[in-house]
Each structure stands twice: as structure tokens, then as C-alpha cells.
Design a protein around this motif. Structure first.
Motif, mmCIF file in Angstrom:
data_model
loop_
_atom_site.group_PDB
_atom_site.id
_atom_site.type_symbol
_atom_site.label_atom_id
_atom_site.label_comp_id
_atom_site.label_asym_id
_atom_site.label_seq_id
_atom_site.Cartn_x
_atom_site.Cartn_y
_atom_site.Cartn_z
ATOM 1 N N ASN A 137 -6.540 -1.753 -2.090
ATOM 2 C CA ASN A 137 -6.067 -2.035 -0.806
ATOM 3 C C ASN A 137 -5.371 -3.494 -0.621
ATOM 4 O O ASN A 137 -6.144 -4.331 -0.675
ATOM 5 C CB ASN A 137 -7.357 -2.062 0.136
ATOM 6 C CG ASN A 137 -7.081 -2.192 1.570
ATOM 7 O OD1 ASN A 137 -5.855 -2.326 1.745
ATOM 8 N ND2 ASN A 137 -8.130 -1.983 2.355
ATOM 9 N N GLU A 182 -9.305 8.149 -6.583
ATOM 10 C CA GLU A 182 -8.935 8.688 -4.984
ATOM 11 C C GLU A 182 -8.052 7.592 -4.330
ATOM 12 O O GLU A 182 -8.260 6.431 -4.415
ATOM 13 C CB GLU A 182 -10.071 9.311 -4.103
ATOM 14 C CG GLU A 182 -11.221 10.063 -5.002
ATOM 15 C CD GLU A 182 -10.341 11.726 -4.802
ATOM 16 O OE1 GLU A 182 -9.745 11.997 -4.123
ATOM 17 O OE2 GLU A 182 -10.656 12.489 -5.926
ATOM 18 N N ASP A 183 -7.017 8.180 -3.498
ATOM 19 C CA ASP A 183 -6.165 7.362 -2.936
ATOM 20 C C ASP A 183 -6.873 6.272 -2.002
ATOM 21 O O ASP A 183 -6.758 5.228 -2.003
ATOM 22 C CB ASP A 183 -5.480 8.050 -1.920
ATOM 23 C CG ASP A 183 -4.189 8.931 -2.694
ATOM 24 O OD1 ASP A 183 -3.897 8.700 -3.576
ATOM 25 O OD2 ASP A 183 -3.614 9.644 -1.911
ATOM 26 N N SER A 184 -8.017 6.903 -1.476
ATOM 27 C CA SER A 184 -8.795 6.103 -0.533
ATOM 28 C C SER A 184 -9.691 4.858 -1.225
ATOM 29 O O SER A 184 -10.254 3.924 -0.859
ATOM 30 C CB SER A 184 -9.974 6.514 0.183
ATOM 31 O OG SER A 184 -10.986 7.470 -0.286
ATOM 32 N N ASN A 243 0.662 -1.241 0.025
ATOM 33 C CA ASN A 243 0.211 -0.122 -0.091
ATOM 34 C C ASN A 243 0.859 1.316 -0.018
ATOM 35 O O ASN A 243 0.530 2.272 -0.878
ATOM 36 C CB ASN A 243 -0.978 0.031 1.179
ATOM 37 C CG ASN A 243 -2.044 -1.150 1.264
ATOM 38 O OD1 ASN A 243 -2.424 -1.113 -0.238
ATOM 39 N ND2 ASN A 243 -2.582 -1.476 2.259
ATOM 40 N N ASN A 280 1.128 4.221 -3.070
ATOM 41 C CA ASN A 280 1.173 5.669 -2.452
ATOM 42 C C ASN A 280 2.355 6.477 -3.108
ATOM 43 O O ASN A 280 2.426 7.301 -3.702
ATOM 44 C CB ASN A 280 0.827 5.518 -1.151
ATOM 45 C CG ASN A 280 -0.573 5.499 -0.593
ATOM 46 O OD1 ASN A 280 -1.559 5.484 -1.698
ATOM 47 N ND2 ASN A 280 -0.723 5.070 0.690
#
Length: 88
Positions: free
Chosen positions: A61, A55-57, A33, A37
Motif C-alpha cells: 500500500n 491477494e491484492d488487498s 497503487n 494493480n
């Protein structure tokens, strides 16, 4: 590639292929992760899928189920992500 494939490749780079592992699956997932990023900061094109900003979120995951397939745009950078994760 699935999340499990990424974790397996990272373990190969770490020479951590024999159970009991030196690094837990959680630790490897966290490293992946963080690698994603960092890669998104350096390579903004990784922030897009099908021309839409992710978006990052909402992105991959690596702590999710190992059977989940990672979005195909990342496959081209899989080796780089694995190296970044292993270097952590």
C-alpha cells in the motif's frame, strides 16, 4: 526500496521535485497503487512472494508510511512501476 523511494522516483519522472509540489504525496501514492494493480494484471508473477499468492488487498500500500520497505520482488520492476505511475 522504501515507499518513499518510489514516491521520490515518481516525482523525478514528473519533474515535480520542488516544494510546494504540483502533485500531493497522496496523488502519487494512488498512482503507484494503480500502477501496481495494472502491472499485476500483465505480469502474474508479481502476485507471488516466496511462492505464495499475495491477494491484492494484502500487497504493498503506497499510501502507508514512507519508511516501509517494499517487498524485494518488486525492486526489479521499480522503474516500470514508476513510469506507469508517472504516466497516469
Amino acid at each position: 526500496m522504501t515507499i518513499g523511494d518510489y514516491i521520490e522516483r515518481t516525482r523525478l519522472k514528473l519533474a515535480d521535485t520542488v516544494q510546494t509540489y504540483r502533485f500531493s504525496a497522496t496523488d502519487v501514492a494512488v498512482s503507484l497503487n494503480e500502477a501496481l494493480n495494472r502491472a499485476r494484471q500483465v505480469r502474474p508473477s508479481l502476485c507471488y512472494s516466496g511462492g505464495r499468492l499475495i491477494e491484492d488487498s494484502a500487497d504493498v500500500n503506497f499510501s502507508a508510511s514512507v519508511t516501509i520497505t517494499v517487498r524485494p520482488e518488486l525492486d526489479r520492476y521499480s522503474e516500470a512501476l514508476v513510469f506507469l505511475a508517472a504516466a497516469r
